[in-house]
Structures are given as structure tokens and as C-alpha cells.
Design a protein around this motif. Structure first.
Motif, mmCIF file in Angstrom:
data_model
loop_
_atom_site.group_PDB
_atom_site.id
_atom_site.type_symbol
_atom_site.label_atom_id
_atom_site.label_comp_id
_atom_site.label_asym_id
_atom_site.label_seq_id
_atom_site.Cartn_x
_atom_site.Cartn_y
_atom_site.Cartn_z
ATOM 1 N N LEU A 189 -16.986 -51.993 114.877
ATOM 2 C CA LEU A 189 -16.980 -53.458 114.944
ATOM 3 C C LEU A 189 -15.588 -54.049 114.805
ATOM 4 O O LEU A 189 -15.308 -55.116 115.349
ATOM 5 N N GLY A 190 -14.709 -53.374 114.078
ATOM 6 C CA GLY A 190 -13.379 -53.934 113.850
ATOM 7 C C GLY A 190 -12.257 -53.185 114.537
ATOM 8 O O GLY A 190 -11.084 -53.378 114.193
ATOM 9 N N HIS A 191 -12.582 -52.347 115.498
ATOM 10 C CA HIS A 191 -11.563 -51.530 116.186
ATOM 11 C C HIS A 191 -10.445 -52.427 116.719
ATOM 12 O O HIS A 191 -10.684 -53.483 117.282
ATOM 13 N N MET A 192 -9.209 -51.967 116.522
ATOM 14 C CA MET A 192 -8.031 -52.653 117.064
ATOM 15 C C MET A 192 -7.266 -51.722 117.991
ATOM 16 O O MET A 192 -7.259 -50.498 117.807
ATOM 17 N N ALA A 193 -6.620 -52.312 118.986
ATOM 18 C CA ALA A 193 -5.624 -51.624 119.796
ATOM 19 C C ALA A 193 -4.279 -52.268 119.483
ATOM 20 O O ALA A 193 -4.209 -53.435 119.071
ATOM 21 N N PHE A 194 -3.207 -51.514 119.686
ATOM 22 C CA PHE A 194 -1.867 -52.031 119.415
ATOM 23 C C PHE A 194 -1.059 -52.039 120.713
ATOM 24 O O PHE A 194 -0.742 -50.993 121.269
ATOM 25 N N HIS A 195 -0.790 -53.252 121.184
ATOM 26 C CA HIS A 195 -0.134 -53.459 122.474
ATOM 27 C C HIS A 195 1.344 -53.746 122.237
ATOM 28 O O HIS A 195 1.697 -54.600 121.409
ATOM 29 N N PHE A 196 2.192 -53.021 122.959
ATOM 30 C CA PHE A 196 3.641 -53.256 122.951
ATOM 31 C C PHE A 196 3.996 -53.827 124.326
ATOM 32 O O PHE A 196 4.416 -53.086 125.219
ATOM 33 N N PRO A 197 3.801 -55.124 124.545
ATOM 34 C CA PRO A 197 3.934 -55.676 125.900
ATOM 35 C C PRO A 197 5.335 -55.508 126.480
ATOM 36 O O PRO A 197 5.485 -55.299 127.685
ATOM 37 N N ASN A 198 6.358 -55.600 125.637
ATOM 38 C CA ASN A 198 7.725 -55.449 126.138
ATOM 39 C C ASN A 198 8.079 -53.995 126.402
ATOM 40 O O ASN A 198 9.036 -53.710 127.124
ATOM 41 N N GLY A 199 7.297 -53.089 125.823
ATOM 42 C CA GLY A 199 7.525 -51.661 126.019
ATOM 43 C C GLY A 199 6.578 -51.035 127.015
ATOM 44 O O GLY A 199 6.674 -49.842 127.311
ATOM 45 N N GLY A 200 5.634 -51.855 127.531
ATOM 46 C CA GLY A 200 4.719 -51.363 128.556
ATOM 47 C C GLY A 200 3.738 -50.321 128.072
ATOM 48 O O GLY A 200 3.333 -49.434 128.837
ATOM 49 N N ALA A 201 3.303 -50.422 126.796
ATOM 50 C CA ALA A 201 2.408 -49.414 126.237
ATOM 51 C C ALA A 201 1.325 -50.076 125.399
ATOM 52 O O ALA A 201 1.542 -51.137 124.807
ATOM 53 N N ILE A 202 0.153 -49.431 125.356
ATOM 54 C CA ILE A 202 -0.903 -49.853 124.449
ATOM 55 C C ILE A 202 -1.594 -48.614 123.891
ATOM 56 O O ILE A 202 -1.835 -47.639 124.606
ATOM 57 N N PHE A 203 -1.872 -48.675 122.603
ATOM 58 C CA PHE A 203 -2.522 -47.572 121.895
ATOM 59 C C PHE A 203 -3.962 -47.984 121.644
ATOM 60 O O PHE A 203 -4.240 -48.845 120.813
ATOM 61 N N THR A 204 -4.874 -47.378 122.400
ATOM 62 C CA THR A 204 -6.255 -47.849 122.464
ATOM 63 C C THR A 204 -7.230 -46.986 121.673
ATOM 64 O O THR A 204 -8.399 -47.353 121.562
ATOM 65 N N ALA A 205 -6.780 -45.848 121.157
ATOM 66 C CA ALA A 205 -7.621 -44.952 120.357
ATOM 67 C C ALA A 205 -8.950 -44.688 121.052
ATOM 68 O O ALA A 205 -8.980 -44.116 122.140
ATOM 69 N N ASP A 206 -10.071 -45.150 120.459
ATOM 70 C CA ASP A 206 -11.389 -44.804 120.990
ATOM 71 C C ASP A 206 -12.071 -45.978 121.680
ATOM 72 O O ASP A 206 -13.306 -46.004 121.804
ATOM 73 N N SER A 207 -11.288 -46.950 122.128
ATOM 74 C CA SER A 207 -11.861 -48.043 122.932
ATOM 75 C C SER A 207 -11.773 -47.618 124.391
ATOM 76 O O SER A 207 -12.678 -46.955 124.903
ATOM 77 N N LEU A 208 -10.713 -47.969 125.087
ATOM 78 C CA LEU A 208 -10.457 -47.431 126.426
ATOM 79 C C LEU A 208 -9.812 -46.070 126.266
ATOM 80 O O LEU A 208 -8.802 -45.937 125.583
#
Length: 253
Positions: free
Chosen positions: A114-133
Motif C-alpha cells: 500500500l505504501g510502496h515508493m519509487a525514487f525518481h532522479f529526473p535530472n539523472g534519467g533514472a528511477i528505482f522502482t523495486a517491485d512496482s514496475l
């Protein structure tokens, strides 16, 4: 300076990440401490922050040891604070921080938890999505609803297509076999599977992967397309309903 990102295999099929930017080094998820400590010390890096995506133990088990070794500041989703190791900072969407390529945007991506987060680095062109996408897939819906997880997929699909997706597990081969079970004649899927099999045979991770590749081949991001709908015998159906059917099919695959 561009981000320097290290993919760290952990446990049997988890990934953690070291991310070095202009404002220091952070760790994404803590499946186990040993490989993360080794990767950091090999490079002479001292992580200052550990960012946890969700409360499952295969993403948090190394937290205490990493905090003891490096003194990291532990951050994670406020919505899961009661289930996480003690947090130094409980995050909500909008609590952006960092500089340059290290500028970090926490995103709510519920469904798997319910509280899953992803960490987006928009200026670095990366996102850490773990177990979402995930590479060629998405996480099983454990705590949320199918509608919630589909909304998360749409949210992530709207990111710039060049964004590199860093997911939490090496599940790509199995995910690809499932995708091909739906569309066995899809040339893009066949080509991607050959690339994945070659990478694994060489001992290479199959993550990260550009979002553009996921948009073309990941069935969970293609529920609106006539081709995927036809393959599911759901032509013209609501994409959210198609997503639920695809996810249920994967659960039973």
C-alpha cells in the motif's frame, strides 16, 4: 556530473543499488548488507543515505548492519513507517531533495504494497522502482487492488521514455516467458528474449532497461493496445480490466 550507479546482486535474485551523485552516495534498498558494503568499500565510497522502497524483508533485512557500518540516514515511505526499520526521515510524495543529477523525487506507487515508493532522479534519467514496475513485468498485487496497481503502471508509463528503469529483482527471464505465452509471434518479444538469455548466460543483470523498451514489450504497460487486448480475447475492453486479467494470468503462470 552524471550519476554513477552500481547494480548489486543480493540474496538469490534481489538487486540493491549504489547511486553516487554530486551530493554524495545513497543506497537503494537493503536486501542484505554484505554485498552492498563490499561494493561501496571497493570503490572507496561512504554512503550517507539508505532509501527503502517498501517494507518487505527482502528489501530491508540489511538496514541495521548498513546503519552500523556507514551511519546512513534511513529514509522510507511514511505510509509504511510502522512496518519498516526505524526511519530517520519518513517520506511522502512531494518531499523532493538533492542537487543536480542527484535531485530525487519520491513517488507513491502503491499496489504491490500500500505504501510502496519509487525514487525518481529526473535530472539523472533514472528511477528505482523495486517491485512496482519490473523489467518486463510488474510486482504481484499483495496489499493493494488491481485498480491501484494499474494506476501505478500508468503513472510510471508517463515518465520520459529514455528513463532507465532499475527494478528490484532478476525476474526478467520468467517475465519474458509469460509475455511470450500471450503473444508467441510478437517479433519484439522474441528479440528481447534472445537478448535477455544472452545477458543471463554471460552472468550480466538484465536491469536497468529503458522505459521505451518496457512500453513496447511489457504486457502490463500495453493493456490499452489492440494487439494485447486481442491476444487476451478482450478486444475493446477497459484497459484496467485487461490489466487485471493479465496480472491474474501471471499469478497462475
Amino acid at each position: 556530473m552524471p550519476l554513477d550507479i552500481v547494480t548489486i546482486p543480493c540474496r538469490t535474485d534481489n538487486y540493491a543499488y549504489l547511486v553516487k551523485g554530486p551530493d554524495g552516495v545513497c543506497i537503494i534498498d537493503a536486501p542484505e548488507a554484505g554485498p552492498i558494503i563490499a561494493a561501496a568499500e571497493e570503490r572507496g565510497w561512504t554512503p550517507g543515505v539508505l532509501m527503502i522502497t517498501h517494507h518487505h524483508g527482502d528489501h530491508t533485512a540489511g538496514t541495521d548492519e548498513l546503519k552500523a557500518r556507514f551511519g546512513v540516514k534511513v529514509m522510507g515511505p511514511k505510509a509504511e513507517e510502522a512496518k519498516l526499520p526505524p526511519l530517520d526521515m519518513a517520506l511522502t510524495e512531494g518531499m523532493n531533495g538533492g542537487e543536480g543529477e542527484g535531485y530525487t523525487v519520491p513517488l507513491d506507487v502503491p499496489g504491490h504494497t500500500l505504501g510502496h515508493m519509487a525514487f525518481h532522479f529526473p535530472n539523472g534519467g533514472a528511477i528505482f522502482t523495486a517491485d512496482s514496475l519490473m523489467a518486463w513485468g510488474c510486482g504481484r498485487v499483495f496489499e493493494g487492488t488491481m485498480e491501484m496497481q494499474y494506476a501505478t503502471m500508468c503513472k510510471l508509463a508517463a515518465l520520459p521514455p529514455e528513463t532507465m528503469i532499475y527494478s528490484g529483482h532478476e525476474y526478467t527471464t520468467a517475465n519474458g516467458k509469460f509475455a511470450l505465452s500471450i503473444e508467441p509471434e510478437n517479433a519484439k518479444l522474441i528479440s528481447r528474449m534472445k537478448e535477455v538469455e544472452a545477458a543471463r548466460a554471460a552472468g550480466r543483470p538484465t536491469v536497468p532497461v529503458p522505459l521505451s523498451v518496457e512500453l513496447e514489450t511489457n504486457p502490463f504497460l500495453r493493456c490499452h493496445t489492440p494487439e494485447l487486448q486481442a491476444a487476451m480475447n478482450m478486444a475493446g475492453a477497459d484497459p484496467a480490466e485487461v490489466f487485471a486479467a493479465v496480472r491474474k494470468a501471471k499469478d497462475n503462470f
